[in-house]
Motif scaffolding. Structure first.
Motif, PDB file in Angstrom:
ATOM      1  N   LEU A  36      25.368 -22.298 -17.799  1.00 24.69           N
ATOM      2  CA  LEU A  36      24.245 -21.966 -18.675  1.00 24.69           C
ATOM      3  C   LEU A  36      24.570 -20.812 -19.616  1.00 24.69           C
ATOM      4  O   LEU A  36      23.763 -20.456 -20.468  1.00 24.69           O
ATOM      5  CB  LEU A  36      23.015 -21.638 -17.816  1.00 24.69           C
ATOM      6  CG  LEU A  36      22.429 -22.876 -17.132  1.00 24.69           C
ATOM      7  CD1 LEU A  36      21.590 -22.495 -15.921  1.00 24.69           C
ATOM      8  CD2 LEU A  36      21.587 -23.675 -18.131  1.00 24.69           C
ATOM      9  N   ARG A  37      25.748 -20.231 -19.461  1.00 24.48           N
ATOM     10  CA  ARG A  37      26.159 -19.161 -20.371  1.00 24.48           C
ATOM     11  C   ARG A  37      27.423 -19.582 -21.132  1.00 24.48           C
ATOM     12  O   ARG A  37      27.352 -20.009 -22.272  1.00 24.48           O
ATOM     13  CB  ARG A  37      26.346 -17.852 -19.574  1.00 24.48           C
ATOM     14  CG  ARG A  37      26.325 -16.631 -20.460  1.00 24.48           C
ATOM     15  CD  ARG A  37      27.636 -16.344 -21.154  1.00 24.48           C
ATOM     16  NE  ARG A  37      28.717 -16.054 -20.202  1.00 24.48           N
ATOM     17  CZ  ARG A  37      29.982 -15.950 -20.547  1.00 24.48           C
ATOM     18  NH1 ARG A  37      30.353 -16.108 -21.816  1.00 24.48           N
ATOM     19  NH2 ARG A  37      30.921 -15.716 -19.652  1.00 24.48           N
ATOM     20  N   ASP A  38      28.576 -19.532 -20.476  1.00 25.55           N
ATOM     21  CA  ASP A  38      29.819 -19.851 -21.194  1.00 25.55           C
ATOM     22  C   ASP A  38      29.802 -21.313 -21.638  1.00 25.55           C
ATOM     23  O   ASP A  38      30.243 -21.648 -22.752  1.00 25.55           O
ATOM     24  CB  ASP A  38      31.027 -19.608 -20.272  1.00 25.55           C
ATOM     25  CG  ASP A  38      32.183 -18.944 -20.992  1.00 25.55           C
ATOM     26  OD1 ASP A  38      32.166 -18.926 -22.226  1.00 25.55           O
ATOM     27  OD2 ASP A  38      33.101 -18.449 -20.318  1.00 25.55           O
ATOM     28  N   PRO A 173      37.062  -7.031 -17.714  1.00 32.43           N
ATOM     29  CA  PRO A 173      37.946  -6.607 -18.810  1.00 32.43           C
ATOM     30  C   PRO A 173      38.296  -7.884 -19.577  1.00 32.43           C
ATOM     31  O   PRO A 173      39.259  -8.581 -19.241  1.00 32.43           O
ATOM     32  CB  PRO A 173      39.153  -6.009 -18.073  1.00 32.43           C
ATOM     33  CG  PRO A 173      39.138  -6.641 -16.721  1.00 32.43           C
ATOM     34  CD  PRO A 173      37.755  -7.109 -16.424  1.00 32.43           C
ATOM     35  N   GLU A 174      37.456  -8.192 -20.552  1.00 33.27           N
ATOM     36  CA  GLU A 174      37.606  -9.472 -21.248  1.00 33.27           C
ATOM     37  C   GLU A 174      38.997  -9.561 -21.877  1.00 33.27           C
ATOM     38  O   GLU A 174      39.572  -8.540 -22.265  1.00 33.27           O
ATOM     39  CB  GLU A 174      36.501  -9.565 -22.310  1.00 33.27           C
ATOM     40  CG  GLU A 174      36.244 -10.974 -22.784  1.00 33.27           C
ATOM     41  CD  GLU A 174      36.564 -11.150 -24.240  1.00 33.27           C
ATOM     42  OE1 GLU A 174      37.728 -11.514 -24.538  1.00 33.27           O
ATOM     43  OE2 GLU A 174      35.658 -10.920 -25.065  1.00 33.27           O
ATOM     44  N   SER A 175      39.542 -10.776 -21.941  1.00 37.00           N
ATOM     45  CA  SER A 175      40.919 -11.010 -22.381  1.00 37.00           C
ATOM     46  C   SER A 175      41.901 -10.281 -21.465  1.00 37.00           C
ATOM     47  O   SER A 175      42.936  -9.759 -21.914  1.00 37.00           O
ATOM     48  CB  SER A 175      41.118 -10.590 -23.844  1.00 37.00           C
ATOM     49  OG  SER A 175      40.307 -11.377 -24.669  1.00 37.00           O
ATOM     50  N   PHE A 176      41.570 -10.297 -20.186  1.00 36.30           N
ATOM     51  CA  PHE A 176      42.404  -9.641 -19.167  1.00 36.30           C
ATOM     52  C   PHE A 176      43.856 -10.098 -19.239  1.00 36.30           C
ATOM     53  O   PHE A 176      44.782  -9.289 -19.099  1.00 36.30           O
ATOM     54  CB  PHE A 176      41.799  -9.953 -17.778  1.00 36.30           C
ATOM     55  CG  PHE A 176      42.718  -9.719 -16.621  1.00 36.30           C
ATOM     56  CD1 PHE A 176      42.992  -8.440 -16.174  1.00 36.30           C
ATOM     57  CD2 PHE A 176      43.309 -10.802 -15.964  1.00 36.30           C
ATOM     58  CE1 PHE A 176      43.849  -8.225 -15.096  1.00 36.30           C
ATOM     59  CE2 PHE A 176      44.166 -10.596 -14.894  1.00 36.30           C
ATOM     60  CZ  PHE A 176      44.439  -9.300 -14.463  1.00 36.30           C
ATOM     61  N   PRO A 242      38.988 -18.584 -15.195  1.00 36.15           N
ATOM     62  CA  PRO A 242      40.011 -19.175 -16.060  1.00 36.15           C
ATOM     63  C   PRO A 242      39.405 -20.058 -17.147  1.00 36.15           C
ATOM     64  O   PRO A 242      38.429 -20.770 -16.916  1.00 36.15           O
ATOM     65  CB  PRO A 242      40.829 -20.047 -15.102  1.00 36.15           C
ATOM     66  CG  PRO A 242      40.391 -19.672 -13.723  1.00 36.15           C
ATOM     67  CD  PRO A 242      38.998 -19.169 -13.850  1.00 36.15           C
ATOM     68  N   HIS A 243      40.021 -19.992 -18.303  1.00 33.57           N
ATOM     69  CA  HIS A 243      39.753 -21.007 -19.328  1.00 33.57           C
ATOM     70  C   HIS A 243      40.924 -21.978 -19.288  1.00 33.57           C
ATOM     71  O   HIS A 243      41.864 -21.826 -18.489  1.00 33.57           O
ATOM     72  CB  HIS A 243      39.538 -20.355 -20.691  1.00 33.57           C
ATOM     73  CG  HIS A 243      38.114 -19.861 -20.838  1.00 33.57           C
ATOM     74  ND1 HIS A 243      37.125 -20.600 -21.417  1.00 33.57           N
ATOM     75  CD2 HIS A 243      37.532 -18.698 -20.447  1.00 33.57           C
ATOM     76  CE1 HIS A 243      35.988 -19.924 -21.398  1.00 33.57           C
ATOM     77  NE2 HIS A 243      36.198 -18.755 -20.813  1.00 33.57           N
ATOM     78  N   ASN A 244      40.851 -22.971 -20.121  1.00 34.42           N
ATOM     79  CA  ASN A 244      41.724 -24.130 -19.923  1.00 34.42           C
ATOM     80  C   ASN A 244      42.533 -24.464 -21.172  1.00 34.42           C
ATOM     81  O   ASN A 244      42.829 -25.626 -21.430  1.00 34.42           O
ATOM     82  CB  ASN A 244      40.805 -25.312 -19.523  1.00 34.42           C
ATOM     83  CG  ASN A 244      41.564 -26.485 -18.994  1.00 34.42           C
ATOM     84  OD1 ASN A 244      42.545 -26.324 -18.258  1.00 34.42           O
ATOM     85  ND2 ASN A 244      41.137 -27.675 -19.371  1.00 34.42           N
TER      86      ASN A 244
HETATM   87  C1  KIV Z   1      32.482 -12.805 -20.750  1.00 33.51           C
HETATM   88  C2  KIV Z   1      33.805 -13.128 -20.224  1.00 33.51           C
HETATM   89  C3  KIV Z   1      33.878 -13.015 -18.754  1.00 33.51           C
HETATM   90  C4  KIV Z   1      34.247 -14.457 -20.614  1.00 33.51           C
HETATM   91  O1  KIV Z   1      33.524 -15.417 -20.695  1.00 33.51           O
HETATM   92  C5  KIV Z   1      35.683 -14.648 -20.779  1.00 33.51           C
HETATM   93  O2  KIV Z   1      36.408 -13.658 -20.815  1.00 33.51           O
HETATM   94  O3  KIV Z   1      36.099 -15.793 -20.901  1.00 33.51           O
END
Ligand code: KIV
Ligand code: ACO
Ligand code: MG
Length: 554
Positions: A36-38, A173-176, A242-244
């Motif tokens: 519901l967010r990302d 820490p976004e973009s970790f 994780p993103h993909n």
């Molecule tokens: C807000 C952050 C956690 C986010 O969605 C991301 O870094 O992908």
């Protein structure tokens, strides 16, 4: 040629202490849905409130205990949605609502307003810490970026102290994955020291692969390094997000769990920014397929697909793991043959542990019981056609007949493409059950002679002429064959015979299969007969075979 020199390689970590490669996933992580967010923030048409409520109810039903419901300070619709959840009392006591917000006071203040009446919430703040974003987005040095995180934490602390419910802090820490590890740790530690978590009030450090930049082993190294270097680790929940981008989000989540992560944030079917967030369903079904309880209620994948597609307006791909329309279907001959044999072996052995070639899980376990496991096209073989005849229509074709009938079906598939089960059955009827030329069976009576022999009296048409024939034989089939041979000048040899009942019940039909050789031509074929009387079924099978032999002669 692709201009690959335009890109630089992400270095692997020199980290020989890593332990994750020798570990196994033992239990489900804490799951957090960010659908519901990302997920929502990446849709062409973000969900309207009613769609969000439908999605929320689904997530609750699936067993998510943490649900990031949006970014309530960002827009009225996000704010109103949270208020609807509260006003309609849709948040179960065991579900924690999570809200995302930047480290900016007016947004944090508004976020707390949106939370009014909630007993338990996670406030999730983030700021990008990566080298690239420090440079081009914020134009700030490390200390100033760290200060954004500290200020955000202080603000959440201030509002949390005045808030009647319990607030847990999540910091990302976004973009970790684009951040130097020691710096990511430094920022997180500053947040930790500001927030002062303890074992009863843990802080969540979410370490996102905001953009998936390299192979999942590097992410695992980064997570293990953080896991080992955090101070007061017992006061921390390590979350991964994780993103993909490289298509390895699921692998990244799994390796991160080996590396010490406690929690996974992701979405159904991997919806989310660009190529999406990690698909939590796949991670969970993967666990399930390894005999681990995923601690989500995932028995009805079709229902999940239906609601997801309606709310997100994105179709689930036919090859999507565990969910796609084709993932439990084999078209190719050798796969079909092996599935057919594997299912039969499990049934015959009464085996409980699932072991069927090419099917990592039993489709029934996820509510896919009506799935056509086998679909027939020109890539299919005899095992597949036999499987369709058995599972759809109950005909257990004798093994030597598989090829004969599969050849007929293959001709069809070469002309028309896929052949549906009903078309296979129609062809079976046309080929074996309906033919009445030149022989048409009318009546038979068989009597026993002594213990072993039989006498058959037979009425049939041959080229439209009624023929009454009788003969003895060493059994009913032999007697019938002898009677026919005397009148039509054929010399026949019965090579194979089998029968089975087709359905349970008083009017159960029997199916009989006879393989006949025409001794003069050497042609061989099967015939099939159907009747509630087994002798009549056998005689019909013989007539079916004779008609096929006559056709071959022409
Ligand atoms: C807000 C952050 C956690 C986010 O969605 C991301 O870094 O992908
Ligand atoms: C990786 C992720 O998924 S992060 C989540 C992304 N999700 C969203 O952005 C969806 C909702 N967001 C929005 O609706 C808007 O961005 C809002 C309402 C939050 C903010 O709106 P605005 O202030 O108008 O715009 P915008 O987001 O572009 O703000 C940019 C400013 O915030 C600053 N900023 C960005 N992120 C953060 C942060 N996490 N903490 C503090 N400041 C931040 C930027 O440096 C920039 O500052 P500048 O104006 O001095 O250059
Ligand atoms: Mg994200």
């Amino acid at each position: 040629m692709l201009n690959y020199q335009k890109y630089k390689r992400v270095p692997v970590m020199n980290y020989p202490e890593r332990e994750w490669p020798n570990k196994q996933i033992e239990k489900a992580p804490m799951w957090c849905s960010v659908d519901l967010r990302d997920g929502n923030q990446a849709l062409i048409e973000p969900m309207v409130v009613e769609e969000k409520i439908e999605m929320f109810n689904l997530l609750v039903k699936l067993g998510f205990k943490a649900i990031e419901i949006g970014f309530p300070s960002a827009s009225q619709i996000e704010y109103d949605f949270l208020r609807e959840l509260v006003d309609r009392k849709l948040i179960p006591d065991d579900v924690t609502i999570q809200v995302l917000v930047q480290c900016r006071e007016h947004l944090i203040k508004r976020t707390f307003e949106s939370l009014e009446g909630i007993k338990n919430a996670v406030v999730h703040i983030y700021n990008s810490t990566s080298t690239l974003q420090r440079d081009v987005v914020f134009g700030l040095e490390k200390d100033a970026i760290k200060q954004i995180a500290i200020e955000g934490t202080k603000l959440v602390k201030k509002y949390a102290e005045e808030f009647p419910g319990k607030i847990t802090l999540e910091y990302s820490p976004e973009s970790f994955t684009g951040t130097e590890l020691d710096y990511a740790l430094e920022v997180c530690t500053a947040v930790q020291e500001t927030w002062e978590p303890d074992e009863d009030n843990k802080i969540i450090f979410n370490l996102p692969a905001t953009v998936e930049m390299t192979t999942p082993n590097v992410y695992a190294d980064q997570i293990e390094w953080m896991h080992r270097h955090f101070k007061d680790r017992e006061n921390i929940i390590i979350s991964v997000h994780p993103h993909n981008d490289r298509g390895t989000g699921v692998a990244a989540a799994e390796l991160a769990l080996l590396a010490g992560a406690d929690r996974v944030e992701g979405t159904l079917f991997g919806n989310g920014e660009r190529t999406g967030n990690v698909d939590v369903l796949t991670v969970a079904y993967n666990m399930f397929s390894q005999g681990i309880n995923p601690e989500l209620e995932l028995e009805h994948v079709n229902e999940i697909i239906e609601i997801y597609e309606r709310c997100c307006k994105i179709p689930v791909h036919v090859r999507h793991p565990y969910a796609g329309k084709l993932v439990f279907t084999a078209f190719s001959g050798s796969h079909q043959d092996a599935i057919n044999k594997g299912i039969r072996a499990m049934r015959d052995r009464g085996q409980e542990i699932w072991e069927v070639p090419y099917l990592p899980i039993d489709p029934c376990d996820v509510g896919r019981e009506y799935e056509p496991l086998v679909r027939i096209n020109s890539q299919s073989g005899k095992g597949g056609v036999a499987f369709v005849m058995d599972t759809y229509f109950g005909y257990k074709l004798p093994k030597p007949m598989h090829k004969e009938f599969a050849d007929v079906i293959q001709k069809m598939s070469e002309q028309q493409g896929e052949v549906a089960p009903d078309q296979i059955m129609a062809k079976f009827e046309e080929e074996y059950l309906q033919a009445a030329e030149p022989f048409e069976f009318l009546k038979v009576r068989v009597e026993d002679i002594g213990d072993t022999d039989s006498h058959a009296k037979l009425l049939f048409k041959y080229n439209d002429e009624d023929i009454l024939a009788e003969a003895d034989g060493n059994g009913p089939i032999d007697a019938v064959k002898n009677a026919i041979e005397e009148h039509v000048g054929m010399e026949l040899k019965v090579l194979d015979y089998s029968e089975h009942s087709l359905a349970v019940g008083s009017d159960a039909k029997a199916a009989a299969y006879i393989q006949l050789m025409d001794k003069k031509t050497g042609n061989i074929t099967y015939g099939v007969g159907l009747s509630s009387n087994i002798t009549r079924a056998s005689v019909k099978a013989m007539f079916s075979a004779m008609n096929r032999l006559s056709r071959k002669e022409k």
